[in-house]
Design a protein around this motif. Sequence first.
Motif, short mmCIF file in Angstrom:
data_model
loop_
_atom_site.label_atom_id
_atom_site.label_comp_id
_atom_site.label_asym_id
_atom_site.label_seq_id
_atom_site.Cartn_x
_atom_site.Cartn_y
_atom_site.Cartn_z
N GLU A 102 61.84 16.19 0.19
CA GLU A 102 62.65 16.04 1.39
C GLU A 102 64.00 15.34 1.14
N PRO A 103 64.84 15.94 0.31
CA PRO A 103 66.18 15.37 0.08
C PRO A 103 66.98 15.35 1.38
N VAL A 104 67.69 14.26 1.60
CA VAL A 104 68.44 14.10 2.87
C VAL A 104 69.83 14.71 2.74
N ALA A 105 69.86 15.99 2.44
CA ALA A 105 71.12 16.73 2.31
C ALA A 105 71.55 17.21 3.69
N PHE A 106 71.94 16.27 4.54
CA PHE A 106 72.25 16.58 5.93
C PHE A 106 73.38 17.58 6.08
N SER A 107 74.23 17.67 5.08
CA SER A 107 75.41 18.55 5.18
C SER A 107 75.05 20.02 5.26
N VAL A 108 73.82 20.40 4.89
CA VAL A 108 73.45 21.82 4.94
C VAL A 108 72.85 22.22 6.29
N LEU A 109 72.67 21.26 7.19
CA LEU A 109 72.13 21.56 8.51
C LEU A 109 73.14 22.30 9.37
N ASP A 110 72.65 23.05 10.36
CA ASP A 110 73.58 23.65 11.30
C ASP A 110 74.20 22.56 12.17
N ALA A 111 75.34 22.86 12.77
CA ALA A 111 76.12 21.85 13.48
C ALA A 111 75.33 21.18 14.59
N GLY A 112 74.57 21.95 15.34
CA GLY A 112 73.82 21.38 16.45
C GLY A 112 72.76 20.39 15.99
N THR A 113 72.05 20.75 14.94
CA THR A 113 71.01 19.85 14.41
C THR A 113 71.64 18.60 13.81
N THR A 198 54.05 17.77 8.49
CA THR A 198 54.29 17.10 9.77
C THR A 198 55.62 16.36 9.81
N SER A 199 56.48 16.58 8.84
CA SER A 199 57.78 15.90 8.78
C SER A 199 58.72 16.37 9.88
N PRO A 200 59.79 15.61 10.16
CA PRO A 200 60.77 16.05 11.16
C PRO A 200 61.31 17.45 10.84
N PRO A 201 61.53 18.28 11.86
CA PRO A 201 62.00 19.65 11.65
C PRO A 201 63.28 19.73 10.83
N ILE A 202 64.13 18.71 10.91
CA ILE A 202 65.37 18.80 10.13
C ILE A 202 65.09 18.90 8.64
N GLU A 203 64.04 18.25 8.16
CA GLU A 203 63.75 18.32 6.73
C GLU A 203 63.23 19.70 6.35
N HIS A 204 62.50 20.33 7.24
CA HIS A 204 62.07 21.71 6.96
C HIS A 204 63.29 22.62 6.88
N GLN A 205 64.26 22.40 7.76
CA GLN A 205 65.47 23.21 7.72
C GLN A 205 66.25 22.97 6.43
N ILE A 206 66.37 21.71 6.03
CA ILE A 206 67.10 21.38 4.79
C ILE A 206 66.43 22.05 3.59
#
Length: 248
Positions: A102-113, A198-206
Amino acid sequence: MTTPAVLLIHSGGLTSRQWRGLAETLAPHYRVLAPDLLGYGASGAWPLGHPFHYRQDVALLEALLAGETEPVHLVGHSYGGLLALQLALHRPDLVRSIAAYEPVAFSVLDAGTRATIDAGKWEWNPGPGGIDQDWLRRFVEWWSGPGAWDRLGAATKDGFRAAGWKLYQEVRSLAADATPLAAYAAISVPTLLLAGETSPPIEHQIVERLGAAMPRATVRIIPAAGHMGPISHLPLVNRIIAEHLQRT
């Protein structure tokens, strides 16, 4: 023949001690490097009020590997996973493979997330001793759910308090990061991307976005695990990482 090296990079808020079990598993076959990042453990506290950017930890790791004669395996959790990816971007010659939980590469998320994790909404308002315990509670429970802070042991809470300001600065620099997904697509070493079921959905998206973009990436979901899977599901996660290293 040189024994291959493995660099274990801990999560934000923890120290290199989180990797003791994995280090013991790998020690018979690898030279294990497990440093404390800036502001943690043996590295000493980050000065209160001083700014910080994650690139400073990338530079620390790069300097640590300066004497290596062959590329090394990188293993990272959360913030440590992001550092592993960034090190591979900036110094691909140093990297043999990557395993990132679960790397916290937040920059790859879509803008809304990405807007939902705007660090500007989480201001640091310290009390006595320069500690904002409300922020720390919010941070831990954002990742692991309501009540997670109260379930932590006393020593773990003290560790979070000691590194609180540094951790806050890490989050701010990650939230502002602009590394595009296309940049990560240039990482060509074998990469294992792990996430908890069961992790936050943002990590699945990342993890899904990185897995689709990186040419030699494999995604694996750990059943019933959350963001702290490397600790809560230690035997399984350690076995999967060890198998990944053996394959590469």
